[in-house]
Design an enzyme around this catalytic site. Structure first.
Site, PDB file in Angstrom:
ATOM      1  N   GLU A 240      61.330 -28.607  39.297  1.00 26.53           N
ATOM      2  CA  GLU A 240      62.431 -29.314  39.974  1.00 26.53           C
ATOM      3  C   GLU A 240      62.361 -30.761  39.507  1.00 26.53           C
ATOM      4  OE1 GLU A 240      64.824 -28.121  41.729  1.00 26.53           O
ATOM      5  OE2 GLU A 240      64.032 -26.089  41.684  1.00 26.53           O
TER       6      GLU A 240
ATOM      7  N   CYS B  10      65.236 -37.494  44.937  1.00 27.01           N
ATOM      8  CA  CYS B  10      65.806 -36.742  43.812  1.00 27.01           C
ATOM      9  C   CYS B  10      67.302 -36.516  44.029  1.00 27.01           C
ATOM     10  CB  CYS B  10      65.090 -35.412  43.652  1.00 27.01           C
ATOM     11  SG  CYS B  10      64.956 -34.503  45.200  1.00 27.01           S
TER      12      CYS B  10
HETATM   13  P1  NAP Z   1      55.954 -37.269  37.617  1.00 20.29           P
HETATM   14  O1  NAP Z   1      55.507 -38.569  37.120  1.00 20.29           O
HETATM   15  O2  NAP Z   1      56.590 -36.347  36.642  1.00 20.29           O
HETATM   16  O3  NAP Z   1      54.657 -36.584  38.276  1.00 20.29           O
HETATM   17  C1  NAP Z   1      54.643 -35.292  38.861  1.00 20.29           C
HETATM   18  C2  NAP Z   1      53.283 -34.639  38.600  1.00 20.29           C
HETATM   19  O4  NAP Z   1      53.190 -34.157  37.264  1.00 20.29           O
HETATM   20  C3  NAP Z   1      52.091 -35.546  38.769  1.00 20.29           C
HETATM   21  O5  NAP Z   1      51.023 -34.763  39.269  1.00 20.29           O
HETATM   22  C4  NAP Z   1      51.798 -36.014  37.361  1.00 20.29           C
HETATM   23  O6  NAP Z   1      50.454 -36.390  37.165  1.00 20.29           O
HETATM   24  C5  NAP Z   1      52.108 -34.758  36.574  1.00 20.29           C
HETATM   25  N1  NAP Z   1      52.593 -35.000  35.218  1.00 20.29           N
HETATM   26  C6  NAP Z   1      53.686 -35.757  34.874  1.00 20.29           C
HETATM   27  N2  NAP Z   1      53.879 -35.689  33.542  1.00 20.29           N
HETATM   28  C7  NAP Z   1      52.922 -34.870  33.036  1.00 20.29           C
HETATM   29  C8  NAP Z   1      52.595 -34.416  31.728  1.00 20.29           C
HETATM   30  N3  NAP Z   1      53.314 -34.794  30.660  1.00 20.29           N
HETATM   31  N4  NAP Z   1      51.534 -33.603  31.573  1.00 20.29           N
HETATM   32  C9  NAP Z   1      50.797 -33.225  32.636  1.00 20.29           C
HETATM   33  N5  NAP Z   1      51.043 -33.635  33.900  1.00 20.29           N
HETATM   34  C10 NAP Z   1      52.098 -34.441  34.103  1.00 20.29           C
HETATM   35  O7  NAP Z   1      57.006 -37.412  38.795  1.00 20.29           O
HETATM   36  P2  NAP Z   1      56.931 -38.379  40.086  1.00 20.29           P
HETATM   37  O8  NAP Z   1      56.888 -39.775  39.614  1.00 20.29           O
HETATM   38  O9  NAP Z   1      55.895 -37.923  40.995  1.00 20.29           O
HETATM   39  O10 NAP Z   1      58.307 -38.118  40.836  1.00 20.29           O
HETATM   40  C11 NAP Z   1      59.494 -38.841  40.601  1.00 20.29           C
HETATM   41  C12 NAP Z   1      60.508 -37.956  39.915  1.00 20.29           C
HETATM   42  O11 NAP Z   1      60.552 -36.699  40.580  1.00 20.29           O
HETATM   43  C13 NAP Z   1      61.919 -38.465  39.973  1.00 20.29           C
HETATM   44  O12 NAP Z   1      62.514 -38.257  38.726  1.00 20.29           O
HETATM   45  C14 NAP Z   1      62.598 -37.587  41.025  1.00 20.29           C
HETATM   46  O13 NAP Z   1      63.978 -37.455  40.887  1.00 20.29           O
HETATM   47  C15 NAP Z   1      61.886 -36.302  40.828  1.00 20.29           C
HETATM   48  N6  NAP Z   1      61.898 -35.478  42.027  1.00 20.29           N
HETATM   49  C16 NAP Z   1      62.572 -34.300  41.980  1.00 20.29           C
HETATM   50  C17 NAP Z   1      62.647 -33.504  43.106  1.00 20.29           C
HETATM   51  C18 NAP Z   1      63.387 -32.206  43.063  1.00 20.29           C
HETATM   52  O14 NAP Z   1      63.284 -31.449  44.027  1.00 20.29           O
HETATM   53  N7  NAP Z   1      64.130 -31.901  42.033  1.00 20.29           N
HETATM   54  C19 NAP Z   1      62.021 -33.915  44.287  1.00 20.29           C
HETATM   55  C20 NAP Z   1      61.317 -35.124  44.300  1.00 20.29           C
HETATM   56  C21 NAP Z   1      61.266 -35.884  43.138  1.00 20.29           C
HETATM   57  P3  NAP Z   1      49.902 -37.836  37.655  1.00 20.29           P
HETATM   58  O15 NAP Z   1      49.795 -37.766  39.141  1.00 20.29           O
HETATM   59  O16 NAP Z   1      48.571 -37.948  37.019  1.00 20.29           O
HETATM   60  O17 NAP Z   1      50.891 -38.855  37.189  1.00 20.29           O
END
Ligand code: NAP
Length: 496
Positions: A245, A282
């Site tokens: 998501e 999001c």
């Molecule tokens: P994120 O930076 O992508 O992190 C999410 C998780 O994935 C974290 O545990 C992160 O590790 C890990 N991760 C990220 N990139 C990775 C990679 N390349 N390889 C391995 N692990 C990776 O997202 P966020 O900052 O927490 O959330 C913000 C984003 O989420 C916004 O874009 C928002 O719109 C979206 N969001 C979507 C929804 C939905 O339901 N669609 C809901 C809420 C938020 P680390 O902790 O070590 O960084």
């Protein structure tokens, strides 16, 4: 060591050791061992666990909310509400398991005679996929984290869960896990049924998704992170489903007659939605589509100009709180700068005082620019929105098509059946998981009809939802039992 920071001050709150590669391996192996008994568990057993987890969150509410507030700056009101929703969600999946929904059977008794009309006795059952690697999001430290919807629905489906703790709320994740361990011990369930790993950088998440014991991925986070991990899941020797998501721009299409009737109220409502939680949703309304020529007898351009001015004023009055992390604040500033570089008219772009939370941002572009420049279509995560001025209905539809995929589209003013509203509804349904005809997209109810997902780039699996009752189905796959023995059929869909 991993460090937890105070989201408001940047001060260090504590340090924790990362999970070593050896321990990640051991955790995944323990999850695989926990799968056999949990796959065969009854609805009552699953319900008891889910209710115990909801109780554990509520019992530790005061300390959990205080910790979450320090690590995220989301404030106690929002965080208490989110904890309530998370407990509600766990209990809802408990009810679903108890009602037997994961054990639903399609019964096809034998039909005598030659095929194709004649056939053997057949039943279609559901089989849980196996251990799920669950990636928490930073902006929902309860509802999309350790005990969030992915964990609740995976457990209800009969799958163990390995949580990848989010680095933005490490101490909170560990405290929630302490409660989880107590519940598992009290119910004499294996520790491997719900476990957690933590680490900086990308290696730990990649190791998790690559591990042979992991059968599915559930991810809530950025489009870049979700795309990278989905690619890892697909590149395994034995590829696995990956339910990501992701980010979304959530267009709001406001028809001029609606704005002429209640523009001022809608501007206030929209400004509140854009700045809610410092825009870190999001479902944040990131694109506002206004149509300058639509109805004869109405000066749509003047109505839209007035609405943009009202929205600008309403946004100026908003006071967003601090962002979740320093990195997110930097990404917000960079995203806004990209709008300016792409030639957007920066209607509201105040510089925040040093160390202060960001100020809301409102910019405006033409539909042609929005369609031509990819930089304008990217999610800018924070209290900001981009007004897109379309010259015609068909240009507004091209704007939606250029967005491509979104968690939501909101249509204001589509109450009457007409050629125009039909075209808009079709355009919205083509790209969104949820289409709203009133209100704002922030706020996602946990219900039977909910759909939280959508075409790429809002999710990696447009046929699935991460919120609502149907989230369960992500972690089940159908198996047909042909001429099955009586002892097996007596289990009524409960896997062995
Ligand atoms: P994120 O930076 O992508 O992190 C999410 C998780 O994935 C974290 O545990 C992160 O590790 C890990 N991760 C990220 N990139 C990775 C990679 N390349 N390889 C391995 N692990 C990776 O997202 P966020 O900052 O927490 O959330 C913000 C984003 O989420 C916004 O874009 C928002 O719109 C979206 N969001 C979507 C929804 C939905 O339901 N669609 C809901 C809420 C938020 P680390 O902790 O070590 O960084």
């Amino acid at each position: 060591m991993l460090t937890s920071y105070d989201a408001r001050t940047g001060a260090t709150l504590g340090t924790l050791p990362p999970t070593s590669p050896v321990d990640v391996d051991a955790t995944c192996t323990a999850a695989a061992q926990a799968f056999a008994p949990w796959r065969a568990s009854s609805g009552a057993q699953r319900a008891a666990l889910l209710r115990g987890l909801a109780d554990s969150l509520e019992a530790d509410r005061e300390a959990l909310v205080a910790l979450a507030d320090q690590e995220t700056a989301l404030g106690p009101v929002r965080l208490n509400g989110e904890l309530d929703r998370t407990a509600f969600q766990l209990r809802r999946f408990a009810d679903i398991a108890e009602r037997g929904e994961p054990f639903a059977v399609v019964d096809d008794p034998a039909v005598a005679g030659a095929p194709p009309a004649g056939h053997p006795a057949m039943q279609r059952w559901w089989q849980p996929l196996g251990p799920v690697a669950m990636f928490s999001a930073s902006n929902f430290p309860f509802a999309f984290s350790v005990l969030g919807g992915d964990t609740a629905s995976a457990l209800a489906a009969g799958c163990p869960v390995v949580v990848k703790a989010h680095s933005g709320h490490l101490l909170l994740s560990n405290r929630v896990m302490d409660g989880v361990r107590r519940v598992l011990a009290a119910q004499q369930l294996p520790a491997g049924l719900i476990s957690m790993v933590q680490g900086g950088g990308r290696d730990i998440g990649v190791q998790l998704v690559r591990h042979p014991a992991i059968a599915a991925g559930a991810f809530t986070g950025s489009t870049a992170g979700g795309a990278a991990l989905a690619a890892e899941a697909a590149a395994r020797p034995r590829p696995i489903p990956f339910f990501g998501e992701l980010g979304s721009v959530n267009p709001v299409v406001a028809l001029p007659a609606e704005l002429a009737a209640q523009g001022s109220t809608l501007a206030t409502t929209l400004a509140g939605s854009i700045a809610l939680g410092c825009g870190q949703f999001c479902t944040n309304p990131g694109v506002i589509v206004l149509i300058d020529h639509l109805q004869p007898g109405l000066d749509a351009r003047a109505v839209n100009d007035a609405f943009v001015a009202q929205l600008e004023e309403a946004l100026r009055a908003q006071q967003p709180h601090a962002m979740l992390t320093r990195g997110m604040r930097d990404a917000f500033d960079t995203g806004v700068a990209h709008w300016a570089q792409a030639g957007a008219d920066m209607r509201l772009h105040e510089t925040a005082a040093a160390g202060a939370p960001p100020r809301p941002v409102l910019a405006q572009v033409s539909a042609l620019d929005f369609i031509a420049k990819a930089a304008l279509r990217e999610e800018v995560f924070g209290p900001s929105s981009l007004v897109v001025r379309a010259a015609s209905l068909s240009q507004a539809l091209q704007v939606l098509a250029a967005v491509g995929g979104s968690l939501t589209v909101t249509l204001w003013g589509a109450q009457q059946d007409s050629e125009e509203t039909r075209a808009l509804v079709a355009g919205a349904m083509a790209i969104a998981g949820r289409v709203l005809f009133a209100g704002v997209p922030t706020g996602v109810a946990v219900t039977a009809a909910q759909q939280h997902g959508g075409p790429w780039p809002s999710s990696t699996r447009p046929e699935s939802t991460s919120v609502g009752d149907a989230a369960l189905m992500r972690f089940l796959r159908p198996v047909c039992l042909q001429d099955a023995p009586a002892w097996l059929l007596q289990r009524q869909g409960q896997p062995v």
